[in-house]
Design a protein around this motif. Structure first.
Motif, PDB file in Angstrom:
ATOM      1  N   TRP A 173      -4.960   1.228  -3.689  1.00  0.00           N
ATOM      2  CA  TRP A 173      -6.121   0.159  -3.581  1.00  0.00           C
ATOM      3  C   TRP A 173      -5.586  -1.192  -4.287  1.00  0.00           C
ATOM      4  O   TRP A 173      -6.167  -1.890  -3.942  1.00  0.00           O
ATOM      5  CB  TRP A 173      -7.298   0.650  -4.326  1.00  0.00           C
ATOM      6  N   ILE A 174      -4.678  -0.920  -5.297  1.00  0.00           N
ATOM      7  CA  ILE A 174      -4.008  -2.106  -5.674  1.00  0.00           C
ATOM      8  C   ILE A 174      -3.124  -2.997  -4.518  1.00  0.00           C
ATOM      9  O   ILE A 174      -3.470  -4.235  -4.305  1.00  0.00           O
ATOM     10  CB  ILE A 174      -2.851  -1.650  -6.859  1.00  0.00           C
ATOM     11  N   GLY A 175      -2.614  -2.198  -3.784  1.00  0.00           N
ATOM     12  CA  GLY A 175      -2.162  -2.718  -2.420  1.00  0.00           C
ATOM     13  C   GLY A 175      -2.994  -3.367  -1.416  1.00  0.00           C
ATOM     14  O   GLY A 175      -3.113  -4.397  -1.041  1.00  0.00           O
ATOM     15  N   ARG A 176      -4.169  -2.764  -1.275  1.00  0.00           N
ATOM     16  CA  ARG A 176      -5.074  -2.958  -0.451  1.00  0.00           C
ATOM     17  C   ARG A 176      -5.981  -4.351  -1.044  1.00  0.00           C
ATOM     18  O   ARG A 176      -6.305  -5.206  -0.180  1.00  0.00           O
ATOM     19  CB  ARG A 176      -6.300  -1.838  -0.232  1.00  0.00           C
ATOM     20  N   ALA A 177      -6.280  -4.252  -2.424  1.00  0.00           N
ATOM     21  CA  ALA A 177      -6.744  -5.510  -2.950  1.00  0.00           C
ATOM     22  C   ALA A 177      -5.985  -6.606  -2.846  1.00  0.00           C
ATOM     23  O   ALA A 177      -6.552  -7.649  -2.290  1.00  0.00           O
ATOM     24  CB  ALA A 177      -6.937  -5.201  -4.561  1.00  0.00           C
ATOM     25  N   GLY A 178      -4.570  -6.524  -2.832  1.00  0.00           N
ATOM     26  CA  GLY A 178      -3.677  -7.525  -2.762  1.00  0.00           C
ATOM     27  C   GLY A 178      -3.749  -7.934  -1.304  1.00  0.00           C
ATOM     28  O   GLY A 178      -3.639  -9.327  -0.869  1.00  0.00           O
ATOM     29  N   PHE A 179      -3.986  -7.182  -0.294  1.00  0.00           N
ATOM     30  CA  PHE A 179      -4.339  -7.612   1.227  1.00  0.00           C
ATOM     31  C   PHE A 179      -5.427  -8.504   1.115  1.00  0.00           C
ATOM     32  O   PHE A 179      -5.428  -9.423   1.815  1.00  0.00           O
ATOM     33  CB  PHE A 179      -4.380  -6.273   2.010  1.00  0.00           C
ATOM     34  N   VAL A 180      -6.645  -8.178   0.691  1.00  0.00           N
ATOM     35  CA  VAL A 180      -7.686  -8.910   0.616  1.00  0.00           C
ATOM     36  C   VAL A 180      -7.559 -10.226  -0.243  1.00  0.00           C
ATOM     37  O   VAL A 180      -7.891 -11.299   0.509  1.00  0.00           O
ATOM     38  CB  VAL A 180      -8.918  -8.022   0.115  1.00  0.00           C
ATOM     39  N   PHE A 181      -6.971 -10.002  -1.283  1.00  0.00           N
ATOM     40  CA  PHE A 181      -6.827 -11.264  -2.026  1.00  0.00           C
ATOM     41  C   PHE A 181      -5.782 -12.440  -1.205  1.00  0.00           C
ATOM     42  O   PHE A 181      -6.159 -13.662  -1.219  1.00  0.00           O
ATOM     43  CB  PHE A 181      -6.090 -11.240  -3.183  1.00  0.00           C
ATOM     44  N   SER A 182      -4.921 -11.964  -0.690  1.00  0.00           N
ATOM     45  CA  SER A 182      -3.776 -12.704   0.275  1.00  0.00           C
ATOM     46  C   SER A 182      -4.722 -13.511   1.374  1.00  0.00           C
ATOM     47  O   SER A 182      -4.526 -14.478   1.653  1.00  0.00           O
ATOM     48  CB  SER A 182      -2.644 -12.158   0.627  1.00  0.00           C
ATOM     49  N   VAL A 236       0.814  -1.193   0.019  1.00  0.00           N
ATOM     50  CA  VAL A 236       0.119  -0.015   0.174  1.00  0.00           C
ATOM     51  C   VAL A 236       0.861   1.291  -0.087  1.00  0.00           C
ATOM     52  O   VAL A 236       0.792   2.250  -0.887  1.00  0.00           O
ATOM     53  CB  VAL A 236      -0.951   0.216   1.156  1.00  0.00           C
ATOM     54  N   THR A 237       1.730   1.448   0.719  1.00  0.00           N
ATOM     55  CA  THR A 237       2.728   2.431   1.032  1.00  0.00           C
ATOM     56  C   THR A 237       3.572   2.841  -0.259  1.00  0.00           C
ATOM     57  O   THR A 237       3.866   3.741  -0.710  1.00  0.00           O
ATOM     58  CB  THR A 237       3.756   2.470   2.142  1.00  0.00           C
ATOM     59  N   SER A 238       3.877   1.489  -0.854  1.00  0.00           N
ATOM     60  CA  SER A 238       4.836   1.627  -2.261  1.00  0.00           C
ATOM     61  C   SER A 238       4.009   2.274  -2.999  1.00  0.00           C
ATOM     62  O   SER A 238       4.749   2.895  -3.966  1.00  0.00           O
ATOM     63  CB  SER A 238       5.237   0.151  -2.548  1.00  0.00           C
ATOM     64  N   PHE A 239       2.804   2.097  -3.261  1.00  0.00           N
ATOM     65  CA  PHE A 239       1.778   2.473  -4.376  1.00  0.00           C
ATOM     66  C   PHE A 239       1.746   3.963  -4.214  1.00  0.00           C
ATOM     67  O   PHE A 239       1.777   4.960  -5.263  1.00  0.00           O
ATOM     68  CB  PHE A 239       0.805   1.641  -4.485  1.00  0.00           C
ATOM     69  N   GLN A 240       1.663   4.474  -2.853  1.00  0.00           N
ATOM     70  CA  GLN A 240       1.443   5.615  -2.452  1.00  0.00           C
ATOM     71  C   GLN A 240       2.569   6.688  -2.844  1.00  0.00           C
ATOM     72  O   GLN A 240       2.532   7.560  -3.371  1.00  0.00           O
ATOM     73  CB  GLN A 240       1.062   5.930  -1.057  1.00  0.00           C
ATOM     74  N   LYS A 275      -3.454   8.916  -4.532  1.00  0.00           N
ATOM     75  CA  LYS A 275      -3.566   7.830  -3.558  1.00  0.00           C
ATOM     76  C   LYS A 275      -4.547   6.637  -4.064  1.00  0.00           C
ATOM     77  O   LYS A 275      -4.583   5.823  -3.371  1.00  0.00           O
ATOM     78  CB  LYS A 275      -4.414   8.310  -2.164  1.00  0.00           C
ATOM     79  N   ALA A 276      -5.096   6.788  -4.985  1.00  0.00           N
ATOM     80  CA  ALA A 276      -6.088   5.922  -5.633  1.00  0.00           C
ATOM     81  C   ALA A 276      -5.429   4.703  -5.882  1.00  0.00           C
ATOM     82  O   ALA A 276      -5.797   3.320  -5.732  1.00  0.00           O
ATOM     83  CB  ALA A 276      -6.600   6.297  -6.784  1.00  0.00           C
ATOM     84  N   TRP A 277      -4.188   4.530  -6.492  1.00  0.00           N
ATOM     85  CA  TRP A 277      -3.378   3.439  -6.952  1.00  0.00           C
ATOM     86  C   TRP A 277      -2.977   2.524  -5.466  1.00  0.00           C
ATOM     87  O   TRP A 277      -2.763   1.388  -5.719  1.00  0.00           O
ATOM     88  CB  TRP A 277      -1.922   3.824  -7.542  1.00  0.00           C
TER      89      TRP A 277
END
Length: 443
Positions: free
Chosen positions: A86-95, A72-76, A82-84
């Motif tokens: 959400w790729i990291g947050r989605a990865g959190f959910v998927f994992s 999440v922080t890397s994409f930010q 900050k919308a990007w």
């Protein structure tokens, strides 16, 4: 407290390869190849891994190392919006979701490991189909085995990067390679084994189809663990001296090698003893044990197989738990042990319905699929491709050309090839996968 890091390049490569080489390579690849034409599927899988999976894997590596933080922080840090993140947050959910049902299969492996130990000291014959059905339908057995698997995963992740994940990978991955080579040699010495080798390695061009190609592409994503930001997380612990292209190529190469070794363990034995290669997911848990039972020292080789399958499953599960832990702790590294336990417990509790999906909750279905099947279906058919799509778009269009050139340090021709693949080829192929899955879901 200082941020942890990998102690060596080989430690990172083995950990990243371990993340990729799990059930996807050893459990899923053989039955996918068996049900999709054998050699043709293998050929498409290798092409998809090199032309689609590898460029996205390299994209995850460069995002992670450049960001030097959780996904999440890397994409930010690397984008103006900050919308990007959400790729990291989605990865959190998927994992989180993947590990919830992945741990159930990990529990099955632990149970089979115990059965293998008992088989070493007994001469009794086991009906493996009945054993497998009984195991997955027994609620307490399924949950208990799942809990043991999650505790092992939590224990490794709580040790940190260098002292936990890297240390475990450094002895589990070489052991996995050695064990697999021993098993492949044993399988290839069986009478009639060459028929299985031909099935795996010689393409039957009559089996060529668009569906087979898309299935192979989906397998390449699944087996490389791209799309959930796991490789972003691991690469964030890398130093600037590590060559990302060499590391990504090593991981992709090892993934292909282990997948083929898994096929060379399973298919020669299956053909030599008269079984069908298209048995589906039960190939590893039902057919393979029955095959081992018919060969000399079969109990020993079955024990060996399930030990290495447990190793491979653990190396993948620790990467998925690490994704969630790194996002939760942010820069508060002294909270790792507590976060590992809390996230592991939460994932275990969420996975209980998956553990019960073959027994007391087998009638609880949505769209004709159990809780386990829906978790698997939604994440692997939609979550991973969508994650990989946005990662390729981010690396190809959002990150500047100068930044990616500097981070990857590729020669100009190779860099142009990577950029073209990640900007054009990968997104188009991923969209085709998604369209196919959507159409299949609606029919």
């Amino acid at each position: 407290m200082k941020r942890d890091s990998f102690g060596s390049k080989i430690g990172f490569i083995l950990a990243a390869a371990g993340s990729a080489i799990g059930l996807g390579a050893i459990w899923k690849f053989p039955y996918m190849a068996g049900t999709n034409g054998g050699g043709v599927f293998v050929l498409f899988f290798i092409i998809a891994t090199l032309l689609i999976g590898l460029p996205i894997l390299l994209a995850e590596f460069l995002i992670g190392r450049r960001g030097q933080a959780d996904a999440v922080t890397s994409f930010q840090r690397l984008s103006d919006t900050k919308a990007w993140a959400w790729i990291g947050r989605a990865g959190f959910v998927f994992s989180f979701v993947i590990l919830s049902f992945y741990s159930v299969v990990g529990g099955w492996i632990i149970t089979y490991l115990w059965i293998s130990v008992k088989q070493l000291v007994t001469t009794s014959t086991i009906d493996y189909e009945a054993t497998f059905t009984s195991m997955i339908s027994n609620p307490w057995q399924a949950i208990f085995a799942q809990a043991i698997f999650m505790l092992l995963t939590i224990w490794i992740v709580s040790g940190g990067i260098k002292g936990g994940i890297e240390k475990a990978s450094k002895w589990m991955m070489p052991a996995l390679f050695i064990f697999f080579i021993i098993l492949a040699i044993r399988s290839l010495t069986l009478d009639g084994a060459m028929e299985g080798v031909r099935f795996l390695l010689v393409p039957d061009w009559s089996a060529v189809s668009w569906e087979t190609a898309l299935m192979a592409l989906g397998q390449a994503f699944f087996s490389l663990s791209v799309g959930v930001s796991g490789m972003i997380t691991y690469a964030s612990y890398l130093s600037k001296e590590t060559n990302l292209a060499q590391s990504a190529t090593s991981v992709a190469g090892m993934n292909i090698f282990i997948s083929l070794l898994a096929g060379l363990v399973i298919f020669p034995a299956v053909f030599a003893l008269g079984y069908s290669p298209n048995e589906g997911p039960g190939l590893v848990f039902i057919i393979l044990p029955a095959v081992f039972e018919q060969v000399a020292f079969g109990s020993f080789f079955m024990l060996l197989f399930f030990i290495l399958l447990l190793f491979a499953t653990l190396t993948s599960s620790i990467s998925m738990l690490e994704i969630t832990v790194s996002i939760v702790i942010k820069s508060k590294y002294d909270r790792r042990r507590r976060a590992a336990f809390i996230m592991g417990l939460a994932i275990f509790l969420f996975g209980i319905p998956s553990a019960l999906s073959f027994g007391v909750l087998s009638d609880w279905t949505v769209g004709g699929r159990t809780f386990f099947d829906n978790a698997d279906f939604l994440v692997n058919n939609f979550g991973l491709p969508i994650g990989a799509l946005f990662i390729s778009i981010f690396a190809g269009y959002v990150l500047s050309k100068s930044l990616t050139q500097e981070e990857l340090a590729l020669t100009p021709p190779v860099y142009r090839l990577w950029r073209s693949l990640v900007r054009y080829v990968a997104p188009v192929m991923i969209l085709l996968i998604l369209i196919q899955k959507i159409v299949e879901s609606l029919l």
